[in-house]
Design a protein around this motif. Sequence first.
Motif, PDB file in Angstrom:
ATOM      1  N   LEU A  85      11.692   8.076  13.402  1.00 39.22           N
ATOM      2  CA  LEU A  85      10.713   7.017  13.192  1.00 39.22           C
ATOM      3  C   LEU A  85       9.502   7.595  12.466  1.00 39.22           C
ATOM      4  N   SER A  86       8.916   6.791  11.578  1.00 37.74           N
ATOM      5  CA  SER A  86       7.809   7.279  10.769  1.00 37.74           C
ATOM      6  C   SER A  86       6.933   6.116  10.340  1.00 37.74           C
ATOM      7  N   ILE A  87       5.668   6.407  10.082  1.00 36.36           N
ATOM      8  CA  ILE A  87       4.787   5.381   9.524  1.00 36.36           C
ATOM      9  C   ILE A  87       5.338   4.874   8.191  1.00 36.36           C
ATOM     10  N   ALA A  88       6.046   5.728   7.463  1.00 33.44           N
ATOM     11  CA  ALA A  88       6.647   5.315   6.192  1.00 33.44           C
ATOM     12  C   ALA A  88       7.683   4.212   6.371  1.00 33.44           C
ATOM     13  N   ASP A  89       8.166   3.996   7.603  1.00 31.05           N
ATOM     14  CA  ASP A  89       9.119   2.912   7.863  1.00 31.05           C
ATOM     15  C   ASP A  89       8.540   1.551   7.489  1.00 31.05           C
ATOM     16  N   VAL A 100      -0.093   1.022   1.201  1.00 30.23           N
ATOM     17  CA  VAL A 100      -0.628   1.062   2.568  1.00 30.23           C
ATOM     18  C   VAL A 100      -0.634   2.494   3.107  1.00 30.23           C
ATOM     19  N   LEU A 101       0.265   3.323   2.573  1.00 27.98           N
ATOM     20  CA  LEU A 101       0.355   4.694   3.056  1.00 27.98           C
ATOM     21  C   LEU A 101      -0.772   5.573   2.524  1.00 27.98           C
ATOM     22  N   ASP A 102      -1.536   5.032   1.577  1.00 26.80           N
ATOM     23  CA  ASP A 102      -2.678   5.785   1.046  1.00 26.80           C
ATOM     24  C   ASP A 102      -3.875   5.768   1.989  1.00 26.80           C
ATOM     25  N   ASP A 103      -3.832   4.892   2.977  1.00 26.83           N
ATOM     26  CA  ASP A 103      -4.951   4.762   3.912  1.00 26.83           C
ATOM     27  C   ASP A 103      -4.929   5.922   4.901  1.00 26.83           C
TER      28      ASP A 103
END
Length: 254
Positions: free
Chosen positions: A75-79, A90-93
């Motif tokens: 599991l990852s925030i990149a999901d 959104v992943l730049d935040d």
Amino acid sequence: MSVESVNASGFAREGLDVLNRITESARGKVRRAAELMAHCVNTGGVIHAFGTGHSQALVLELAGRAGGLVPTNRLSIADLVLYGGADPSVLDDPLLEREPGVAEQIYGLASPRPEDLFVIISNSGVNNVIVEMALHAKDRGHRILAITSLSHTHAVPASHPSGRRLADIADVVLDNAAPRGDALLDMPGGGSVCALSTLTGVMLVQMAVAETASLMITAGVRPPVYVSANVPGGFEGNLHLEERYKGRIRRPAS
């Protein structure tokens, strides 16, 4: 610590000393962690591993690697982008992992079953998304295995609104013995260098996997374990094992 100790030999000496200590002190907790993992696998569950930042290295160590258990899911925030359709921006935040609701989205995208186990990894154990994931999974009946630094987590304020830390929520806690701030070698004049948590975390993960395999073998069950895809028949054999968990484990490109 003297300036003479801030070098390769100093880190090797100090790091090995910590490893020797945790391999002895953590045996009981590793056994309990393995009991959770073996029960999960034996009942058809999947082990979901989650971490942010450099803790993702331990997620990769547990989920989907040669010599490791097959029913493991990363599991990852990149999901949010890979499976949730969010814009990659959104992943730049840099503060995304502090946003409420992120862990709930990641959990939902994985569609866990009640028998699944969550392994949550965080050196500090206070990050909002980490605590939120633990609370969300716990509320839905999952068992929680944590890998964290008890020295660090008790030395910093809890940042989640609940006032709780990962170690407060987990069923079993494996202490990686990393110091506050993670860096091991103190430098003259202040500050420290050379992170420890990955080194000790890998040891704890592989000890738990080994103990899990031992428990299963003793019970007459062959552990579903990955073979390197770079040996003859390994790739095909792995695909066959993965069929048992089709739709429940994901292997994103790293």
